[in-house]
Design an enzyme around this catalytic site. Sequence first.
Site, PDB file in Angstrom:
ATOM      1  N   CYS A  69       0.628  -1.285  -0.003  1.00  0.00           N
ATOM      2  CA  CYS A  69       0.017  -0.313   0.043  1.00  0.00           C
ATOM      3  C   CYS A  69       1.028   1.345   0.100  1.00  0.00           C
ATOM      4  O   CYS A  69       1.897   1.321   0.622  1.00  0.00           O
ATOM      5  CB  CYS A  69      -0.814  -0.153   1.396  1.00  0.00           C
ATOM      6  SG  CYS A  69      -2.041   1.451   1.209  1.00  0.00           S
ATOM      7  N   CYS A  73       0.332   4.935   6.996  1.00  0.00           N
ATOM      8  CA  CYS A  73      -0.284   4.781   8.328  1.00  0.00           C
ATOM      9  C   CYS A  73       0.475   3.814   9.141  1.00  0.00           C
ATOM     10  O   CYS A  73       1.180   2.914   8.936  1.00  0.00           O
ATOM     11  CB  CYS A  73      -1.659   3.909   8.051  1.00  0.00           C
ATOM     12  SG  CYS A  73      -2.591   4.455   6.808  1.00  0.00           S
ATOM     13  N   CYS A  76       0.218   0.315  10.384  1.00  0.00           N
ATOM     14  CA  CYS A  76      -0.285  -0.682   9.359  1.00  0.00           C
ATOM     15  C   CYS A  76       0.851  -1.747   8.886  1.00  0.00           C
ATOM     16  O   CYS A  76       1.818  -0.873   8.154  1.00  0.00           O
ATOM     17  CB  CYS A  76      -1.043  -0.069   8.169  1.00  0.00           C
ATOM     18  SG  CYS A  76      -2.021  -1.197   7.378  1.00  0.00           S
ATOM     19  N   CYS A 113     -16.660  -9.082   5.245  1.00  0.00           N
ATOM     20  CA  CYS A 113     -16.181  -7.890   4.980  1.00  0.00           C
ATOM     21  C   CYS A 113     -14.578  -8.174   4.388  1.00  0.00           C
ATOM     22  O   CYS A 113     -13.750  -8.779   4.745  1.00  0.00           O
ATOM     23  CB  CYS A 113     -15.533  -7.230   6.266  1.00  0.00           C
ATOM     24  SG  CYS A 113     -16.745  -7.013   7.497  1.00  0.00           S
ATOM     25  N   CYS A 144     -19.806  -5.867   3.319  1.00  0.00           N
ATOM     26  CA  CYS A 144     -18.992  -4.804   3.847  1.00  0.00           C
ATOM     27  C   CYS A 144     -17.453  -4.863   3.111  1.00  0.00           C
ATOM     28  O   CYS A 144     -16.913  -5.949   2.983  1.00  0.00           O
ATOM     29  CB  CYS A 144     -18.855  -4.920   5.260  1.00  0.00           C
ATOM     30  SG  CYS A 144     -18.026  -3.645   5.834  1.00  0.00           S
ATOM     31  N   CYS A 204     -19.742   1.984   8.482  1.00  0.00           N
ATOM     32  CA  CYS A 204     -19.058   1.189   9.558  1.00  0.00           C
ATOM     33  C   CYS A 204     -17.406   2.113   9.938  1.00  0.00           C
ATOM     34  O   CYS A 204     -16.772   2.397   9.019  1.00  0.00           O
ATOM     35  CB  CYS A 204     -18.408  -0.072   9.030  1.00  0.00           C
ATOM     36  SG  CYS A 204     -17.286  -1.030  10.425  1.00  0.00           S
ATOM     37  N   ARG A 276     -18.116  -2.543  18.031  1.00  0.00           N
ATOM     38  CA  ARG A 276     -17.307  -3.921  17.531  1.00  0.00           C
ATOM     39  C   ARG A 276     -16.010  -3.717  18.299  1.00  0.00           C
ATOM     40  O   ARG A 276     -15.290  -3.031  18.347  1.00  0.00           O
ATOM     41  CB  ARG A 276     -17.299  -4.057  16.280  1.00  0.00           C
ATOM     42  CG  ARG A 276     -16.475  -5.432  15.951  1.00  0.00           C
ATOM     43  CD  ARG A 276     -16.453  -5.520  14.073  1.00  0.00           C
ATOM     44  NE  ARG A 276     -17.558  -5.586  13.824  1.00  0.00           N
ATOM     45  CZ  ARG A 276     -17.915  -4.825  12.675  1.00  0.00           C
ATOM     46  NH1 ARG A 276     -17.066  -3.903  12.136  1.00  0.00           N
ATOM     47  NH2 ARG A 276     -19.187  -4.959  12.212  1.00  0.00           N
TER      48      ARG A 276
HETATM   49  N1  SAM Z   1      -6.621   0.424   3.045  1.00  0.00           N
HETATM   50  C1  SAM Z   1      -8.093   0.813   3.385  1.00  0.00           C
HETATM   51  C2  SAM Z   1      -8.046   1.912   4.508  1.00  0.00           C
HETATM   52  O1  SAM Z   1      -7.090   2.090   5.102  1.00  0.00           O
HETATM   53  O2  SAM Z   1      -9.014   2.706   4.473  1.00  0.00           O
HETATM   54  C3  SAM Z   1      -8.597  -0.492   4.026  1.00  0.00           C
HETATM   55  C4  SAM Z   1      -7.963  -1.388   5.112  1.00  0.00           C
HETATM   56  S1  SAM Z   1      -7.185  -0.794   6.441  1.00  0.00           S
HETATM   57  C5  SAM Z   1      -6.034  -2.111   6.806  1.00  0.00           C
HETATM   58  C6  SAM Z   1      -8.582  -0.988   7.494  1.00  0.00           C
HETATM   59  C7  SAM Z   1      -8.383  -0.466   9.104  1.00  0.00           C
HETATM   60  O3  SAM Z   1      -7.540  -1.451   9.833  1.00  0.00           O
HETATM   61  C8  SAM Z   1      -7.785   0.803   9.304  1.00  0.00           C
HETATM   62  O4  SAM Z   1      -8.413   2.124   9.173  1.00  0.00           O
HETATM   63  C9  SAM Z   1      -7.040   0.485  10.777  1.00  0.00           C
HETATM   64  O5  SAM Z   1      -8.116   1.225  11.526  1.00  0.00           O
HETATM   65  C10 SAM Z   1      -7.369  -1.061  11.052  1.00  0.00           C
HETATM   66  N2  SAM Z   1      -6.049  -1.461  11.278  1.00  0.00           N
HETATM   67  C11 SAM Z   1      -4.855  -1.668  10.245  1.00  0.00           C
HETATM   68  N3  SAM Z   1      -3.539  -1.911  10.851  1.00  0.00           N
HETATM   69  C12 SAM Z   1      -4.092  -2.141  12.173  1.00  0.00           C
HETATM   70  C13 SAM Z   1      -3.269  -2.692  13.531  1.00  0.00           C
HETATM   71  N4  SAM Z   1      -1.996  -3.077  13.203  1.00  0.00           N
HETATM   72  N5  SAM Z   1      -3.925  -2.898  14.607  1.00  0.00           N
HETATM   73  C14 SAM Z   1      -5.146  -2.425  14.628  1.00  0.00           C
HETATM   74  N6  SAM Z   1      -5.941  -1.927  13.560  1.00  0.00           N
HETATM   75  C15 SAM Z   1      -5.450  -1.846  12.516  1.00  0.00           C
HETATM   76 FE1  SF4 Z   2      -3.022   1.192   3.232  1.00  0.00          FE
HETATM   77 FE2  SF4 Z   2      -2.918   0.033   5.645  1.00  0.00          FE
HETATM   78 FE3  SF4 Z   2      -3.178   2.669   5.607  1.00  0.00          FE
HETATM   79 FE4  SF4 Z   2      -5.268   1.239   4.759  1.00  0.00          FE
HETATM   80  S1  SF4 Z   2      -4.447   1.274   6.841  1.00  0.00           S
HETATM   81  S2  SF4 Z   2      -4.452   2.704   3.505  1.00  0.00           S
HETATM   82  S3  SF4 Z   2      -4.020  -0.944   4.079  1.00  0.00           S
HETATM   83  S4  SF4 Z   2      -1.204   1.609   5.242  1.00  0.00           S
END
Ligand code: SAM
Ligand code: SF4
Length: 332
Positions: A69, A73, A76, A113, A144, A204, A276
């Site tokens: 990606c 973030c 992530c 989802c 979802c 959500c 949730r």
């Molecule tokens: N890429 C898209 C986005 O960010 O909108 C969708 C997938 S993203 C992985 C979905 C959500 O997963 C993120 O907004 C975050 O809240 C959650 N998430 C990701 N990594 C995480 C982690 N290490 N611990 C807890 N929640 C996490």
């Molecule tokens: Fe990409 Fe992870 Fe951020 Fe979603 S949360 S936009 S998968 S870096």
Amino acid sequence: MLANKNDSLHENMKDFFPVRHDWSREEIEKLFKLPFPKLIYQAQTAHHLYFDPTLIQVSTLLSIKSGGCPEDCAYCPQSARHNEKIKADKLMAIEEVLQRAQAAKDQGATRFCMGAAWRSPKKHDLETVCAMIEGVKKIGLETCVTLGMLDKNQTERLKQAGLDYYNHNLDTSKKHYEKIISTRTYQDRLDTLAFIREANIKVCCGGILGMNEQEADRIDMIMTLANLPKHPESVPINLLIRVKGTPLENAEPIEPIDFVKTVAVARIVLPKSYVRLAAGRNEMTPEMQTLCYLAGVNSIFLGERLLTCPNPDKNTDLNLFKKLGLQIAPKL
Ligand code: SAM
Ligand code: SF4
Ligand code: DTB
């Protein structure tokens, strides 16, 4: 006769926990500062007024496109910018997604989802996801997806495919957000949420706790959710999974009771939303999860995987449900 009296008492009591969109910071802060038994009493009352507290909505997650990606973030594991990268996969084949959806249904899930590690979906990928949504609905599951940022055309296309929910989290407060993500703004997220609403797709939206935020940030995030023009139907509260190689791998863990308090406040100010207990349950004792159920949680992810990280084994969850007298809620 008695039943009728109880029913009207129940309805009148809802006046004490109205669905409001004008919460002040002070009011929410006051809830956080309540002695724990008083906070839990309020959360329980709100929960019992709007829901059957013995029923838990159950969703299953599938990562349909993992890793690589472009976003940064800090929490992530799927960002291509962090040290240890998850292998960047192609979008999963529709047949495989449908097999996974059927398996999720067979183990009790009512919602499926699908998540993709995208900044936002490309046109041809969105068409494939729409075909997945149509297939999953035919299996008899609610759908979802979480695909990143969307514009108006994209939300309309997803609605046309029959999508029930779109997941897009605020993640944290506006202030703390700057320390977590630089590649898109808080306002971008609010804009996407508004497009989802306009297209009449259920929202959500929640956040992550344990990202070195202060209580003030939790208050601000909950206030932003509570003051949206319409409350998200589903509010995932994630506990940060501190994944090796991400900038937050050594974040200070949140005190379990502070996590439970945040859940309770969410239940009070978002009384009709499903709250949730999302990521991070592998790090929680059954007792902590039980406190979360008492504080108003009525939804979880079931199944051994979240997107890329592990989730508790299905039987562990179902055993706890049995001990607590909880049941999987039927499809809405
Ligand atoms: N890429 C898209 C986005 O960010 O909108 C969708 C997938 S993203 C992985 C979905 C959500 O997963 C993120 O907004 C975050 O809240 C959650 N998430 C990701 N990594 C995480 C982690 N290490 N611990 C807890 N929640 C996490
Ligand atoms: Fe990409 Fe992870 Fe951020 Fe979603 S949360 S936009 S998968 S870096
Ligand atoms: C949400 O709030 N939590 C889920 C779902 N929405 C998409 C995702 C959790 C992801 C945890 C890290 C991983 O498995 O990669």
